[in-house]
Each structure stands twice: as C-alpha cells, then as structure tokens.
Design an enzyme around this catalytic site. Structure first.
Site, PDB file in Angstrom:
ATOM      1  N   SER A  44     -11.667 -58.427  -7.525  1.00  0.00           N
ATOM      2  CA  SER A  44     -11.452 -58.246  -6.094  1.00  0.00           C
ATOM      3  C   SER A  44     -11.560 -59.538  -5.297  1.00  0.00           C
ATOM      4  CB  SER A  44     -12.445 -57.217  -5.520  1.00  0.00           C
ATOM      5  OG  SER A  44     -13.702 -57.803  -5.330  1.00  0.00           O
TER       6      SER A  44
ATOM      7  N   LYS B 105     -18.964 -60.762  -2.227  1.00  0.00           N
ATOM      8  CA  LYS B 105     -17.957 -60.469  -1.209  1.00  0.00           C
ATOM      9  C   LYS B 105     -18.072 -61.471  -0.057  1.00  0.00           C
ATOM     10  CE  LYS B 105     -16.078 -56.615  -2.764  1.00  0.00           C
ATOM     11  NZ  LYS B 105     -16.610 -56.811  -4.122  1.00  0.00           N
TER      12      LYS B 105
END
Length: 217
Positions: free
Chosen positions: A138, A176
């Site tokens: 991701s 993230k």
C-alpha cells in the site's frame, strides 16, 4: 534559470531537509506548491535533477539531496544544515533492533522480535532507530515495497504528511502517511487501490517516523 514553481519546490525541499533531515513526501510537495496532482511534482523533480540542483538517493524512500541553490555556482556546496550528525566511516555498520514485520496494507501485529539488522551508519541521522520489515504494497507510490526494511527513528509525535509507524488500539501497527482530519487521525496509503484509515486520536500512538529504507536484491 528556474521557473517560479521549480524555485519554490527547491527552496521547500531545502528547508525541510534543514528542519528534519528527511525530504518531504510527494503529497507534501503537492500541497505546499498548490499543485493539482503528484505528476506535476514528478515533472518539477525531474527538471531540477536534470539541471543539477538535486539528486535522488538510491535505495531510500523519497530521499532527495540538494546539490546547490539558485544563487550558488555550479559545484558549490549548499548552505550547511543546522542538523549535526557525528561523522561515520563509510563502512561503519550499526546493528538495529529488527521488530518483525509491519503492514503497509492492513494493520498486523508488529513491534515484536529480538533479531537485529546490520545497517550502514551513513543511512541514519541522529536519534534512536529500529528496523521493521515491510509487508504489503500500500506504500508503493512512495517507493516502499514488500520485503523492504523500513528504518524508523523513534518519536511519539508526527507532522502532517510524514510517514510514520502508527500503533492502532495498542496492538496493531501500520506504516502510513499521517494526517489530521478534523477531530480524527487519518492514515493514508500510497496506493490508489487502498482506502485511508480513520481513527480517534486515542486509538493511535505514534511509534516512530520513517528515516530510510534498506532493500536487498
């Protein structure tokens, strides 16, 4: 001569490197220059690289180095950064604690394990560091791939746009981009196939900030 946007971006990168020792993310650069897409940032970066103002550092996520500023002659070193890093021999190796695998997609158990990872000292700045093996895809648009080793500087605070290790609900961790969104914390992936994750501030604890990346071939 640089265009206005090229000059703005170069100054922004130089300022952020001086403040944190880490180059800004493409998302941060897009927002700082009020651009509509990251493709505009890529074009500006390529133009600055072609003109010899910056260079990309190999094997490190979003790592840029400013070679000169517009008011400097070619080959002249840029102004020294306020950050002071003790000199290290080129072959110095530091054994970082390797705390298992961290998800770059869905959060998984992390921050466990007692192994170590040998890391060239030149990849690290000041502060205490540890390493995590990346699992998932991701963060691929920030150059962070499955199987890479994320080098993390320990800190419990984060600024908008920084790539962090976020511990969610005190049991799962993920890598993230950190954002504040109203009263919530948003953890953004760098892959259009993944959705942002939103949590209450009391659900998220910052465990560190991305300082570098190690990739084995």
């Amino acid at each position: 001569m640089l265009t206005r946007k090229q000059h703005e971006l170069l100054c922004y990168i130089h300022e952020r490197l001086g403040e944190t020792g880490v180059s800004p993310s493409f998302e941060e650069m897009k927002e700082a220059l009020d651009l509509k897409s990251k493709s505009g940032v890529h074009r500006l970066i390529s133009a600055l690289e072609e003109r010899g103002f910056i260079r990309r550092l190999p094997n490190r996520a979003r790592a840029l180095e400013v070679l000169k500023m517009p008011d400097q002659k070619a080959g002249a070193a840029p102004e020294p950064r306020p950050q002071v890093i003790p000199p290290q021999a080129a072959n110095d190796i530091i054994e970082l604690p390797l705390h298992g695998r961290i998800a770059a997609g869905t959060p998984i158990e992390a921050l466990q394990g007692t192994e170590t990872l040998p890391v060239p000292a030149a990849l690290l700045g000041p502060g205490e560091h540890y390493a995590l093996e990346v699992a998932g895809d991701s963060m691929v648009e920030e150059g962070i791939l499955d199987g890479d080793y994320a080098l993390i500087r320990r800190t419990d605070i984060a600024r908008d746009g920084e790539i962090v290790v976020a511990l969610v609900n005190n049991e799962e961790a993920t890598l993230k981009t950190f954002r504040r969104e109203g009263t919530m914390i948003r953890l953004d992936p760098a892959n259009r196939n993944y959705d942002p994750q939103r949590y209450r501030p009391d659900q998220v604890a910052i465990q560190g900030r991305l300082a570098g990346l190690l990739r084995r071939y």
